[in-house]
Motif scaffolding. Sequence first.
Motif, short mmCIF file in Angstrom:
data_model
loop_
_atom_site.label_atom_id
_atom_site.label_comp_id
_atom_site.label_asym_id
_atom_site.label_seq_id
_atom_site.Cartn_x
_atom_site.Cartn_y
_atom_site.Cartn_z
N ASP A 18 0.12 13.80 -5.76
CA ASP A 18 -0.85 12.64 -6.15
C ASP A 18 -0.16 11.65 -6.56
OD1 ASP A 18 -3.40 11.66 -6.95
OD2 ASP A 18 -3.09 12.61 -8.89
N TRP A 19 -0.70 10.18 -6.24
CA TRP A 19 0.39 9.29 -6.49
C TRP A 19 -0.87 8.11 -6.90
CZ3 TRP A 19 5.21 8.63 -7.33
CH2 TRP A 19 5.73 7.00 -7.73
N THR A 23 0.32 2.14 -7.48
CA THR A 23 1.32 1.22 -6.51
C THR A 23 2.73 1.51 -7.35
OG1 THR A 23 1.71 -0.62 -5.37
CG2 THR A 23 1.13 -0.98 -7.58
N GLU A 54 0.77 -1.27 -0.01
CA GLU A 54 0.11 -0.02 -0.10
C GLU A 54 0.79 1.05 0.15
OE1 GLU A 54 -3.42 0.65 -0.07
OE2 GLU A 54 -3.52 -1.41 -0.55
N VAL A 55 0.47 2.14 -0.73
CA VAL A 55 1.16 3.54 -1.06
C VAL A 55 0.64 4.54 0.07
CG1 VAL A 55 2.01 5.29 -2.34
CG2 VAL A 55 2.04 2.88 -3.31
N GLU A 56 1.36 5.16 1.04
CA GLU A 56 0.94 6.17 1.90
C GLU A 56 1.46 7.54 1.00
OE1 GLU A 56 1.45 7.91 6.20
OE2 GLU A 56 1.91 5.92 5.83
N VAL A 57 0.60 8.23 0.67
CA VAL A 57 0.93 9.71 0.05
C VAL A 57 0.91 10.61 0.84
CG1 VAL A 57 0.13 11.17 -2.01
CG2 VAL A 57 -0.21 8.55 -2.38
N ARG A 58 2.14 11.02 0.92
CA ARG A 58 2.44 12.24 1.95
C ARG A 58 2.38 13.65 1.36
NH1 ARG A 58 3.93 11.40 7.26
NH2 ARG A 58 3.53 9.13 7.77
#
Length: 114
Positions: free
Chosen positions: A49-50, A53, A42-46
């Motif tokens: 925009d993303w 994966t 899982e990608v946690e976008v900080r």
Amino acid sequence: MPAFALAHLHDTPVNEDILNYIERIQATLDPFGGRFRVHGAEVEVREGDWPGTVVIIEFPDLDRAQAWYDSPAYREILPLRTRHIPGAALIVDGVAPDYDARRTAARLRARAAG
């Protein structure tokens, strides 16, 4: 110095072609010393925009990363992914174990100063 293959994949559907690709990719990596560092996480976008994966594969060096991507074994299975999943893929050189970002900043400062 290690090198990395990275992929930013969008809309990752699960279908027979994708499953086939996943089942076969490791055999294409093994002869070049490639190992997954990130796959299916899982990608946690900080920031920014993303969508999608990320996949990160480490190789012992840039030559082996490039040779893997261009190998007949990988080229054979690549369409199984690219027909179904849009995204971007790249190969990039890593940094040496003693890398220090302050040295990079000093070189950039010196260049900017003329």
